[in-house]
Design a protein around this motif. Structure first.
Motif, PDB file in Angstrom:
ATOM      1  N   GLY A 139      12.243  29.110 -25.371  1.00 26.40           N
ATOM      2  CA  GLY A 139      12.886  30.375 -25.031  1.00 26.40           C
ATOM      3  C   GLY A 139      14.124  30.236 -24.177  1.00 26.40           C
ATOM      4  N   ARG A 140      14.175  30.984 -23.086  1.00 26.44           N
ATOM      5  CA  ARG A 140      15.402  31.030 -22.289  1.00 26.44           C
ATOM      6  C   ARG A 140      15.706  29.678 -21.634  1.00 26.44           C
ATOM      7  NH1 ARG A 140      15.065  35.762 -19.228  1.00 26.44           N
ATOM      8  NH2 ARG A 140      13.043  36.343 -20.043  1.00 26.44           N
ATOM      9  N   PRO A 181      27.606  28.853 -16.930  1.00 27.78           N
ATOM     10  CA  PRO A 181      28.381  29.655 -17.879  1.00 27.78           C
ATOM     11  C   PRO A 181      28.487  31.137 -17.511  1.00 27.78           C
ATOM     12  CG  PRO A 181      26.327  28.860 -18.873  1.00 27.78           C
ATOM     13  CD  PRO A 181      26.478  28.170 -17.571  1.00 27.78           C
ATOM     14  N   ARG A 229      26.807  22.687 -39.560  1.00 27.76           N
ATOM     15  CA  ARG A 229      25.804  22.082 -40.440  1.00 27.76           C
ATOM     16  C   ARG A 229      25.642  22.875 -41.731  1.00 27.76           C
ATOM     17  NH1 ARG A 229      21.086  24.273 -41.232  1.00 27.76           N
ATOM     18  NH2 ARG A 229      20.215  22.331 -42.007  1.00 27.76           N
ATOM     19  N   ALA A 287      15.863  38.393 -23.961  1.00 31.27           N
ATOM     20  CA  ALA A 287      16.645  37.234 -23.515  1.00 31.27           C
ATOM     21  C   ALA A 287      15.906  35.914 -23.665  1.00 31.27           C
ATOM     22  CB  ALA A 287      17.061  37.428 -22.061  1.00 31.27           C
ATOM     23  N   ASP A 288      14.602  35.967 -23.976  1.00 26.11           N
ATOM     24  CA  ASP A 288      13.790  34.755 -23.918  1.00 26.11           C
ATOM     25  C   ASP A 288      13.836  33.966 -25.223  1.00 26.11           C
ATOM     26  OD1 ASP A 288      12.179  32.885 -22.752  1.00 26.11           O
ATOM     27  OD2 ASP A 288      10.316  33.942 -23.216  1.00 26.11           O
ATOM     28  N   GLN A 289      15.032  33.594 -25.670  1.00 28.11           N
ATOM     29  CA  GLN A 289      15.175  32.767 -26.859  1.00 28.11           C
ATOM     30  C   GLN A 289      16.539  32.078 -26.895  1.00 28.11           C
ATOM     31  OE1 GLN A 289      14.710  35.624 -30.111  1.00 28.11           O
ATOM     32  NE2 GLN A 289      14.598  37.040 -28.384  1.00 28.11           N
ATOM     33  N   VAL A 290      16.682  31.212 -27.869  1.00 24.94           N
ATOM     34  CA  VAL A 290      17.955  30.507 -28.016  1.00 24.94           C
ATOM     35  C   VAL A 290      18.922  31.396 -28.800  1.00 24.94           C
ATOM     36  CG1 VAL A 290      19.099  28.507 -29.034  1.00 24.94           C
ATOM     37  CG2 VAL A 290      16.863  28.248 -27.939  1.00 24.94           C
ATOM     38  N   ASP A 349      30.051  31.861 -23.680  1.00 23.26           N
ATOM     39  CA  ASP A 349      29.443  30.868 -22.799  1.00 23.26           C
ATOM     40  C   ASP A 349      30.413  30.417 -21.707  1.00 23.26           C
ATOM     41  OD1 ASP A 349      26.714  30.544 -23.822  1.00 23.26           O
ATOM     42  OD2 ASP A 349      27.743  29.990 -25.672  1.00 23.26           O
ATOM     43  N   LEU A 405      20.704  24.115 -23.743  1.00 18.79           N
ATOM     44  CA  LEU A 405      21.697  23.898 -24.802  1.00 18.79           C
ATOM     45  C   LEU A 405      23.084  24.363 -24.354  1.00 18.79           C
ATOM     46  CD1 LEU A 405      19.620  25.050 -27.926  1.00 18.79           C
ATOM     47  CD2 LEU A 405      20.239  22.700 -27.294  1.00 18.79           C
ATOM     48  N   ARG A 406      23.127  25.466 -23.627  1.00 22.14           N
ATOM     49  CA  ARG A 406      24.425  25.986 -23.176  1.00 22.14           C
ATOM     50  C   ARG A 406      25.093  25.032 -22.187  1.00 22.14           C
ATOM     51  NH1 ARG A 406      23.841  31.688 -20.765  1.00 22.14           N
ATOM     52  NH2 ARG A 406      26.049  31.870 -21.238  1.00 22.14           N
ATOM     53  N   ASP A 465      34.837  20.307 -16.075  1.00 22.95           N
ATOM     54  CA  ASP A 465      33.562  19.880 -16.659  1.00 22.95           C
ATOM     55  C   ASP A 465      33.665  18.451 -17.203  1.00 22.95           C
ATOM     56  OD1 ASP A 465      32.998  22.493 -16.117  1.00 22.95           O
ATOM     57  OD2 ASP A 465      32.975  23.154 -18.194  1.00 22.95           O
ATOM     58  N   ARG A 470      26.260  21.932 -24.038  1.00 23.35           N
ATOM     59  CA  ARG A 470      27.473  22.214 -24.804  1.00 23.35           C
ATOM     60  C   ARG A 470      28.676  22.259 -23.883  1.00 23.35           C
ATOM     61  NH1 ARG A 470      28.396  24.536 -29.606  1.00 23.35           N
ATOM     62  NH2 ARG A 470      26.348  25.454 -29.889  1.00 23.35           N
ATOM     63  N   ARG A 471      28.495  22.918 -22.764  1.00 22.32           N
ATOM     64  CA  ARG A 471      29.576  23.066 -21.810  1.00 22.32           C
ATOM     65  C   ARG A 471      30.053  21.689 -21.312  1.00 22.32           C
ATOM     66  NH1 ARG A 471      31.880  27.774 -18.695  1.00 22.32           N
ATOM     67  NH2 ARG A 471      33.352  26.596 -17.495  1.00 22.32           N
ATOM     68  N   LEU A 526      15.202  26.665 -22.978  1.00 22.63           N
ATOM     69  CA  LEU A 526      15.853  25.869 -24.010  1.00 22.63           C
ATOM     70  C   LEU A 526      17.284  26.371 -24.232  1.00 22.63           C
ATOM     71  CD1 LEU A 526      15.736  23.701 -26.188  1.00 22.63           C
ATOM     72  CD2 LEU A 526      14.627  25.349 -27.706  1.00 22.63           C
ATOM     73  N   ASP A 527      17.430  27.679 -24.242  1.00 30.03           N
ATOM     74  CA  ASP A 527      18.746  28.292 -24.424  1.00 30.03           C
ATOM     75  C   ASP A 527      19.706  27.805 -23.330  1.00 30.03           C
ATOM     76  OD1 ASP A 527      20.489  30.175 -25.755  1.00 30.03           O
ATOM     77  OD2 ASP A 527      20.247  31.507 -24.036  1.00 30.03           O
ATOM     78  N   ASP A 570      19.703  24.133 -35.528  1.00 34.34           N
ATOM     79  CA  ASP A 570      21.009  24.410 -36.138  1.00 34.34           C
ATOM     80  C   ASP A 570      22.147  24.005 -35.207  1.00 34.34           C
ATOM     81  OD1 ASP A 570      19.998  25.355 -38.465  1.00 34.34           O
ATOM     82  OD2 ASP A 570      20.546  27.455 -38.151  1.00 34.34           O
ATOM     83  N   GLN A 571      22.012  24.339 -33.937  1.00 38.77           N
ATOM     84  CA  GLN A 571      23.095  24.047 -33.002  1.00 38.77           C
ATOM     85  C   GLN A 571      23.228  22.544 -32.764  1.00 38.77           C
ATOM     86  OE1 GLN A 571      23.618  26.503 -29.536  1.00 38.77           O
ATOM     87  NE2 GLN A 571      22.483  28.189 -30.451  1.00 38.77           N
ATOM     88  N   GLN A 612      16.983  27.917 -34.654  1.00 42.48           N
ATOM     89  CA  GLN A 612      18.204  28.227 -33.922  1.00 42.48           C
ATOM     90  C   GLN A 612      18.691  27.024 -33.100  1.00 42.48           C
ATOM     91  OE1 GLN A 612      21.424  29.700 -33.062  1.00 42.48           O
ATOM     92  NE2 GLN A 612      20.169  31.196 -34.118  1.00 42.48           N
ATOM     93  N   ALA A 613      17.753  26.379 -32.404  1.00 47.99           N
ATOM     94  CA  ALA A 613      18.126  25.223 -31.590  1.00 47.99           C
ATOM     95  C   ALA A 613      18.525  24.048 -32.479  1.00 47.99           C
ATOM     96  CB  ALA A 613      16.962  24.836 -30.681  1.00 47.99           C
TER      97      ALA A 613
END
Lengths: 308, 380
Positions: free
Chosen positions: B42-43, B336, A116, A56-59, A85, B49-50, B248, B53-54, B45-46, B80-81, B77-78
């Motif tokens: 990691g989590r 979320p 993108r 779970a420790d990632q984006v 989400d 971002l969530r 929101d 976005r929300r 940052l995740d 890209d989003q 990954q970050a």
């Protein structure tokens, strides 16, 4: 350094899926999936067994939750809710379709969230380091052809997304199970008996659907891009003799862009990318009725020089 | 600023629980100091971002990071989003800008009176800071009631069409609403909303369109005008708690915050004019709420004298206490993975309130009854 979901074992896979969830890497994307739905863990384990799992420790590209919706009264159909989400992008669907709901839902999320990239609507396969684009032409057998090819020496990059970094012509793999529809299911079962198929799901909005498992090698090599070399517009016509004709670049350009998921949103970068793609690739129209003839035609193509 | 927002340690600490409160603090700190996003891993940052976005703030965050040349510091990954959020916002802005161009073309020689862009289109036309990375959906235009019919006719003659509507909805718009049914050109997708006022005709508050038009400012070398700075903020405060849906909606408060910060520094006499104008436009109550929650939740600097003036428009103390409890819950995004029923309830109450302030009781009862029947018919 990553380990496959199969290495977890089916019991642990199910335990995680129904508990805190589980991460799965799919090319440049990654999904965190929690699913508490009957009869979903087993086909998922089957279809996604070769993919690397992630902690779970990632984006993540998306956090997906699949849940059975409480039912009011006995007569109504049990339904499944696809939530990404914390939001449900579409209505709840019959629980028996959960696997298809997941696959379609994930497609939807990726097309909305990763603008993108340039996302052409096409199947993509590779052989000898060269990429072949099979643009979608609805009802003309893109997925069937793709499923056949990847069991006859071609590597799957994607059945749905011709994925590109704008400004480059290297196709990016994001391999996922290939959804066969209706008659194509039996066609593939008899054409490639070694293909692994998920359960046949009847009565979806696209009829009966069954997902073909991605060959393990295509999953293992999903970090390797392939430069676009051929663009072939397939068209299945009952009883037709095989014909493979060169296609002029201009209509090829128009067909590709008109069918892309996000051509407009990338604006000029999308224009120049597709222009370069079409310029360097040899473009063909394929008409076929027999899968074996079509596959042979692609084999001959792969043996040739590739470029015009 | 009352607390050292943006301090990375504070952010990290609040993360531990990833609670609703943590997500609020995180969003506020990222609004004030977006550069701290690149220090998260990691989590954490995740989750950031969530939540962004929300709250529909991912594009804004991405814009700030690109401006500071920091996107390259994030992993793929970050990045890209965030870059995708920018692509989405910029594509939508391009579509809306083109739609404005087409409206200009359609009205040429047919209507040359005041044509005022509202909300997202106005922020883009005026080049205001809150237009950066801001998602928006429709093109909103304000004209005098007397000009509405000719503008609508001109657009229809050039191909715009309303969506199919039921007779009830058609009548609702024509008789009561402050806008007519959205018009869309069949070759495009952006809706054009023609407004004759900024609040429903049936609302108890009656901001005068005439006053808004008279103070509006022409965009140089453009067919369009925008509301005067104070009026623009007042309109944003109307949207905050008088718009209807409460889901929101932090984005609305962020507009108010950024407009206030910008105009305070760029518009001479802005704060001196603010309160008298709010009173003149009959928008004192929404202005009071807007200033209160911007200052409280986003630390928007508001002069004490103006805050003091605005208190004259406060509701009775019990109502205010209730609003203070409901509004933050409703504005900040739900967690979320752990949505809270209390927040759903707060939103429902505010949704009902927004109807209450817009319609007389009998009409409201009829309207809600109709909507309830409709919902029952549609659900299987």
């Amino acid at each position: 350094v990553s380990t496959t979901t199969r290495s977890l074992g089916s019991a642990e896979f199910r335990h995680r899926l129904e508990g805190q969830g589980l991460g799965i890497r799919i090319g440049p994307f990654s999904v965190w999936l929690q699913a508490r739905v009957q009869d979903l863990a087993a086909p998922l384990f089957d279809l996604y067994g070769d993919y690397p799992w992630l902690d779970a420790d990632q984006v993540f590209s998306a956090h997906v939750l699949m849940e059975q919706v409480p039912r009011w009264g006995r007569r109504t159909t049990r339904r499944v809710r696809f939530t990404v989400d914390g939001r449900a992008p579409h209505e709840d669907l019959p629980v028996g379709q959960a696997l298809a709901v997941f696959e379609w839902g994930l497609n939807l999320v990726l097309t909305m969230r990763f603008l993108r990239y340039l996302m052409l609507h096409a199947a993509v396969v590779e052989r000898n380091g060269r990429g072949l684009l099979l643009p979608a032409w609805p009802g003309h057998g893109k997925t069937t052809l793709c499923a056949a090819l990847v069991h006859r020496g071609w590597r799957l990059l994607s059945d749905e997304f011709g994925l590109l970094e704008p400004g480059t012509v290297d196709l990016i793999p994001a391999p996922r199970p290939m959804p066969l529809k209706n008659q194509s299911i039996d066609v593939i079962r008899s054409f490639v008996p070694d293909a692994m198929l998920g359960p046949a799901i009847p009565n979806t909005r696209k009829g009966t659907v069954a997902h073909v498992r991605v060959p393990a090698e295509s999953v293992r090599r999903m970090g390797e891009t392939a430069p676009a070399t051929w663009i072939v517009f397939p068209r299945w016509v009952a009883g037709a003799a095989l014909s493979l004709e060169p296609m002029p670049k201009a209509p090829a350009f128009v067909q590709l862009t008109g069918n892309a998921f996000n051509y407009e949103s990338r604006g000029e970068a999308a224009f120049t990318t597709v222009r370069d793609l079409v310029a360097r690739s040899s473009c063909w129209r394929l008409q076929y009725s027999r899968l074996d003839e079509a596959v042979e035609a692609f084999d001959r193509m792969a043996e040739g020089a590739g470029h015009d | 600023m009352t607390e050292p927002v943006g301090s990375l340690d504070a952010v990290r600490k609040t993360f531990a629980s990833q609670s609703t409160l943590a997500s609020r603090q995180l969003l506020v700190s990222l609004l004030r100091a977006p550069q701290h996003l690149v220090d998260l891993r990691g989590r954490d940052l995740d989750f950031a971002l969530r939540i962004a976005r929300r709250a529909r703030l991912l594009g804004r965050l991405a814009w700030s990071l690109r401006e500071r040349d920091l996107l390259g510091h994030l992993d793929r990954q970050a990045r890209d989003q965030l870059e995708s959020a920018l692509v989405a916002v910029e594509a939508r802005t391009r579509l809306a800008t083109w739609e404005l161009d087409r409206v200009d073309w359609a009205l040429r020689g047919r209507y040359d009176g005041p044509l005022i862009a509202l909300k997202g289109s106005a922020y883009v036309l005026a080049g205001l800071p809150n237009s950066r990375g801001r998602p928006f959906a429709d093109v909103d235009l304000l004209v005098r009631d007397s000009a509405l019919a000719s503008v609508e006719t001109a657009l229809r003659e050039r191909g715009w069409r309303p969506h199919e509507l039921t007779a009830y909805d058609e009548n609702y718009y024509r008789a009561w609403a402050h806008e007519i049914p959205a018009l869309v050109h069949p070759e495009r997708e952006v809706e054009v909303d023609l407004h004759r006022a900024i609040l429903m005709r049936t609302a108890r508050l009656r901001p005068s369109t005439e006053l808004l038009v008279a103070a509006s400012r022409r965009i140089p070398e453009s067919r369009f005008s925008v509301l005067a700075p104070v009026d623009m903020v007042l309109h944003a405060t109307v949207h905050l708690l008088y718009g209807g849906e409460m889901d929101d909606e932090l984005r609305e408060l962020v507009d108010i915050d950024e407009l206030l910060r910008h105009f305070a520094g760029h518009e001479p006499g802005f704060w001196q004019q603010f309160w008298p104008r709010a009173v003149e436009l009959d928008l004192a109550r929404p202005a009071f709420y807007g200033l209160r929650y911007a200052a409280r939740l986003l630390q928007t600097p508001v002069p004490d004298s103006v805050l003091q003036q605005s208190r004259t428009a406060a509701p009775p103390a019990p109502v205010l206490a209730l609003m203070d409890a409901l509004v933050p819950a409703a504005l900040f995004p739900q967690h979320p993975d752990m949505p809270r029923r209390s927040i759903q309830a707060a939103r429902l109450l505010l949704y009902m309130r927004s109807h209450w302030v817009r319609m007389p009781p009998v009409m409201l009862a009829k309207h809600l009854a109709y909507k309830a029947c409709l919902r029952r018919k549609q659900s299987p």
